[in-house]
Write a protein that holds these residues in place. Structure first.
Motif, mmCIF file in Angstrom:
data_model
loop_
_atom_site.group_PDB
_atom_site.id
_atom_site.type_symbol
_atom_site.label_atom_id
_atom_site.label_comp_id
_atom_site.label_asym_id
_atom_site.label_seq_id
_atom_site.Cartn_x
_atom_site.Cartn_y
_atom_site.Cartn_z
ATOM 1 N N CYS A 297 0.912 -1.234 -0.052
ATOM 2 C CA CYS A 297 -0.063 -0.034 0.030
ATOM 3 C C CYS A 297 0.799 1.180 0.053
ATOM 4 C CB CYS A 297 -0.999 -0.149 1.156
ATOM 5 S SG CYS A 297 -0.327 0.349 2.929
ATOM 6 N N GLY A 298 2.239 1.197 0.058
ATOM 7 C CA GLY A 298 3.214 2.255 0.035
ATOM 8 C C GLY A 298 3.218 3.070 1.336
ATOM 9 N N ALA A 299 2.674 2.640 2.726
ATOM 10 C CA ALA A 299 2.732 3.240 3.772
ATOM 11 C C ALA A 299 4.115 3.190 4.343
ATOM 12 C CB ALA A 299 2.039 2.571 4.742
ATOM 13 N N GLN A 300 4.617 4.230 4.800
ATOM 14 C CA GLN A 300 5.994 4.352 5.592
ATOM 15 C C GLN A 300 5.781 4.469 6.853
ATOM 16 O OE1 GLN A 300 9.386 6.330 3.292
ATOM 17 N NE2 GLN A 300 7.491 7.382 2.271
ATOM 18 N N ILE A 301 6.104 3.630 7.878
ATOM 19 C CA ILE A 301 6.040 3.587 9.070
ATOM 20 C C ILE A 301 7.364 3.824 9.953
ATOM 21 C CG2 ILE A 301 5.355 1.983 10.946
ATOM 22 C CD1 ILE A 301 3.117 2.478 8.918
ATOM 23 N N VAL A 302 7.241 4.683 10.961
ATOM 24 C CA VAL A 302 8.673 4.906 11.708
ATOM 25 C C VAL A 302 8.359 4.502 13.186
ATOM 26 C CG1 VAL A 302 9.802 6.947 12.572
ATOM 27 C CG2 VAL A 302 8.659 7.349 10.366
ATOM 28 N N THR A 303 9.374 3.978 13.460
ATOM 29 C CA THR A 303 9.720 3.416 15.073
ATOM 30 C C THR A 303 10.924 3.448 15.627
ATOM 31 O OG1 THR A 303 8.665 1.672 16.547
ATOM 32 C CG2 THR A 303 10.120 1.172 14.492
ATOM 33 N N ASP A 304 11.099 3.452 16.723
ATOM 34 C CA ASP A 304 12.590 3.469 17.372
ATOM 35 C C ASP A 304 13.329 2.371 16.842
ATOM 36 O OD1 ASP A 304 11.046 1.662 18.941
ATOM 37 O OD2 ASP A 304 12.512 2.494 20.716
ATOM 38 N N ASN A 305 14.587 2.152 17.167
ATOM 39 C CA ASN A 305 15.370 1.120 16.587
ATOM 40 C C ASN A 305 14.986 -0.302 17.633
ATOM 41 O OD1 ASN A 305 16.627 2.249 14.604
ATOM 42 N ND2 ASN A 305 18.327 2.894 15.892
ATOM 43 N N THR A 306 14.504 -0.077 18.669
ATOM 44 C CA THR A 306 14.141 -1.165 19.497
ATOM 45 C C THR A 306 12.905 -1.747 19.269
ATOM 46 O OG1 THR A 306 13.084 0.097 21.280
ATOM 47 C CG2 THR A 306 15.461 -0.030 21.402
ATOM 48 N N THR A 307 12.193 -1.332 18.220
ATOM 49 C CA THR A 307 10.681 -1.936 17.935
ATOM 50 C C THR A 307 10.745 -2.570 16.689
ATOM 51 O OG1 THR A 307 9.733 -0.452 19.340
ATOM 52 C CG2 THR A 307 8.383 -1.441 17.814
ATOM 53 N N ALA A 308 10.725 -3.859 16.703
ATOM 54 C CA ALA A 308 10.451 -4.591 15.219
ATOM 55 C C ALA A 308 9.188 -4.518 14.612
ATOM 56 C CB ALA A 308 10.849 -6.170 15.498
ATOM 57 N N ALA A 309 8.996 -4.034 13.203
ATOM 58 C CA ALA A 309 8.017 -4.113 12.505
ATOM 59 C C ALA A 309 8.164 -5.050 11.566
ATOM 60 C CB ALA A 309 7.814 -2.595 12.177
ATOM 61 N N SER A 310 7.030 -5.908 11.578
ATOM 62 C CA SER A 310 7.301 -7.076 10.473
ATOM 63 C C SER A 310 5.854 -6.862 9.508
ATOM 64 C CB SER A 310 6.983 -8.300 11.112
ATOM 65 O OG SER A 310 5.863 -8.512 11.970
ATOM 66 N N SER A 311 4.777 -6.006 9.863
ATOM 67 C CA SER A 311 3.828 -6.093 8.815
ATOM 68 C C SER A 311 3.197 -4.633 8.872
ATOM 69 C CB SER A 311 2.703 -7.244 9.272
ATOM 70 O OG SER A 311 2.224 -7.078 10.709
ATOM 71 N N CYS A 312 2.423 -4.103 7.844
ATOM 72 C CA CYS A 312 1.964 -3.140 7.825
ATOM 73 C C CYS A 312 0.426 -3.031 8.635
ATOM 74 C CB CYS A 312 1.634 -2.758 6.291
ATOM 75 S SG CYS A 312 0.742 -1.146 6.252
ATOM 76 N N PRO A 313 0.592 -2.052 9.533
ATOM 77 C CA PRO A 313 -0.868 -1.861 10.252
ATOM 78 C C PRO A 313 -2.202 -1.714 9.458
ATOM 79 C CG PRO A 313 0.572 0.100 10.494
ATOM 80 C CD PRO A 313 1.480 -0.816 9.594
ATOM 81 N N TYR A 314 -2.056 -1.034 8.113
ATOM 82 C CA TYR A 314 -2.796 -0.832 7.418
ATOM 83 C C TYR A 314 -3.371 -1.974 6.364
ATOM 84 C CZ TYR A 314 -1.661 3.913 8.707
ATOM 85 O OH TYR A 314 -1.577 4.978 9.542
ATOM 86 N N CYS A 315 -2.639 -2.577 5.842
ATOM 87 C CA CYS A 315 -2.911 -3.806 5.005
ATOM 88 C C CYS A 315 -2.588 -5.156 5.417
ATOM 89 C CB CYS A 315 -2.667 -3.232 3.510
ATOM 90 S SG CYS A 315 -0.868 -3.465 3.232
ATOM 91 N N ASP A 316 -1.741 -5.102 6.477
ATOM 92 C CA ASP A 316 -1.103 -6.430 6.958
ATOM 93 C C ASP A 316 -0.357 -6.902 6.026
ATOM 94 O OD1 ASP A 316 -1.265 -7.696 9.461
ATOM 95 O OD2 ASP A 316 -2.589 -9.422 8.627
ATOM 96 N N SER A 317 0.252 -6.434 5.099
ATOM 97 C CA SER A 317 1.394 -6.679 4.289
ATOM 98 C C SER A 317 2.809 -6.665 4.910
ATOM 99 C CB SER A 317 1.344 -6.189 2.832
ATOM 100 O OG SER A 317 0.266 -6.569 2.276
ATOM 101 N N PRO A 318 3.608 -7.725 4.400
ATOM 102 C CA PRO A 318 4.994 -7.619 5.081
ATOM 103 C C PRO A 318 5.796 -6.252 4.705
ATOM 104 C CG PRO A 318 4.800 -9.614 4.138
ATOM 105 C CD PRO A 318 3.521 -8.833 3.623
ATOM 106 N N TYR B 73 8.379 7.642 23.580
ATOM 107 C CA TYR B 73 6.822 7.741 23.546
ATOM 108 C C TYR B 73 6.481 6.407 22.306
ATOM 109 C CZ TYR B 73 5.804 11.321 26.805
ATOM 110 O OH TYR B 73 5.739 11.928 28.219
ATOM 111 N N LEU B 74 7.583 6.476 21.261
ATOM 112 C CA LEU B 74 7.358 5.516 20.267
ATOM 113 C C LEU B 74 7.571 4.060 20.695
ATOM 114 C CD1 LEU B 74 8.434 7.489 17.269
ATOM 115 C CD2 LEU B 74 6.248 7.256 18.423
ATOM 116 N N SER B 75 8.372 3.863 21.837
ATOM 117 C CA SER B 75 9.093 2.508 22.108
ATOM 118 C C SER B 75 7.764 1.592 22.213
ATOM 119 C CB SER B 75 9.605 2.582 23.396
ATOM 120 O OG SER B 75 10.328 1.133 23.918
ATOM 121 N N GLY B 76 7.711 0.363 21.330
ATOM 122 C CA GLY B 76 6.690 -0.471 21.369
ATOM 123 C C GLY B 76 5.476 -0.121 20.536
ATOM 124 N N TYR B 77 5.463 0.878 19.843
ATOM 125 C CA TYR B 77 4.637 1.536 19.002
ATOM 126 C C TYR B 77 5.198 1.748 17.377
ATOM 127 C CZ TYR B 77 1.964 1.751 23.285
ATOM 128 O OH TYR B 77 1.352 1.430 24.359
#
Length: 360
Positions: free
Chosen positions: A80-101, A239-243
């Motif tokens: 879907c083209g989403a760009q997600i930002v998080t801190d280096n301690t939080t792993a992001a494996s799937s898109c919160p909008y379309c659930d794609s990797p 505040y982004l830690s874990g989110y």
């Protein structure tokens, strides 16, 4: 020889004529009568309206401190083209909008730093409970969906928001109408009276929100409003830690038109609410100018829940501060038809009962 002015009737827009008997302006079409000064003021406002002045200082957001942005990771969704930002301690494996990797594309650079953040007050378990309660409250949802829907993912996302403050100076003319009905042995009569109600004043607006992400449906964000800005704090990366945080892709400048629309609609509604005692009220003319318009950049907390059933995905969103919940659900067509049939049957029974009583 000077050109004669034509005055339009505020009620039907017909050409008004001077009535020597009443010393007023009278419409030969709808027979409405108006005070001369009121007609002049109305026509001047409608024919030569002032231009709305809605200019903004959109220098929202700040600069990242030295080394602060380097501790943030950026993930990109290939679907879907989403760009997600998080801190280096939080792993992001799937898109919160379309659930794609999603895959990491590097560190954050070039973006504005948020001025404020409203931290999450409600956790993931609260979002799960809210989903169950929401589904159970809907009468037309298939029973099997309530039993077998599967929650694919629940993610806490900070959605970028542009917040606008402004002082609105407004002058609005409303067309108001009253109707009086009566009957005699021969006819039914309706007398309609038209009025022009003028309202002017100043309203202060604070933190009018506009979604800064094209990936987050603005209708969803506006549906889970309001957020209480009293809980907002100066932004810190902690505040982004874990989110996750959605990366804004709509600038403050491009959000101004929606902010203007929301302020204009609210101003008209507030002013119209002061026009009492009429059967109907509509806006005839409005001039709204903004002063001291300023923008801020903030992150608002949202729980996004994706559930699947019968090969389809359904998305829900919950205000991470207040718990307000929205989402789309399947409809049990059979139950909807039965409900409609029951309502129709009740209506038919009531009409038959009235007819029976009248025939006795």
């Amino acid at each position: 020889m000077s050109e004669l002015l034509e005055y339009k009737c505020p009620a039907c827009s017909g050409k008004l004529e001077f009535n020597s008997g009443t010393q007023s302006m009278k419409c030969p079409f709808c027979e409405s009568e108006f005070d001369i000064e009121a007609v002049q003021e109305f026509n001047q406002a409608v024919e030569t309206p002032d231009e709305n002045n809605m200019n903004w200082d959109t220098s929202a957001g700040g600069e990242w401190a030295s080394g602060e942005a380097e501790n943030m990771s950026v993930y990109h969704c290939q679907s879907c083209g989403a760009q997600i930002v998080t801190d280096n301690t939080t792993a992001a494996s799937s898109c919160p909008y379309c659930d794609s990797p999603i895959v990491m594309t590097g560190s954050l650079s070039g973006d504005l730093k948020p001025d404020y953040v409203i931290p999450f007050k409600l956790d993931k378990e609260a979002a799960k409970s809210a989903l169950d309660k929401y589904i159970k409250s809907k009468k037309l949802v298939p029973a099997v969906f309530k039993q077998k829907n599967h929650i694919d993912e629940i993610k806490g996302v900070y959605v970028p928001m542009w917040l606008f403050d402004a002082k609105a100076d407004a002058r609005i003319i409303f067309k108001a109408k009253k109707e009086h009905s009566w009957s005699d042995d021969d006819y039914n009569y309706v007398e309609t009276s038209y009025y022009s109600a003028v309202r002017a004043g100043t309203l202060g607006f604070e933190n009018v929100p506009v979604d800064g992400s094209t990936k987050m449906d603005p209708e969803i964000m506006e549906s889970i409003e309001p957020y209480d800005f009293k809980d907002a704090v100066d932004f810190k990366t902690a505040y982004l830690s874990g989110y996750l945080a959605d990366r804004y892709d709509v600038s403050a400048e491009d959000s101004v038109s929606r902010a203007n629309e929301r302020i204009e609609n609210s101003t008209k509604a507030i002013f119209e609410d002061t026009v009492k005692g009429y059967d109907s009220v509509s806006t005839e003319y409005a001039n709204i100018s903004l002063d001291d318009g300023k923008g801020k950049y903030a992150l608002y907390p949202v729980w996004i829940l994706n559930t699947s059933w019968d090969g389809n995905k359904y998305t829900f969103a919950m205000n991470g501060q207040t718990g307000k919940f929205v989402g789309n659900l399947p409809i049990d067509t059979g139950a909807a038809i039965r409900l409609f049939s029951a309502i129709t049957a009740i209506g038919t029974a009531v009409i038959f009962g009235i007819s029976y009583l009248m025939s006795r």
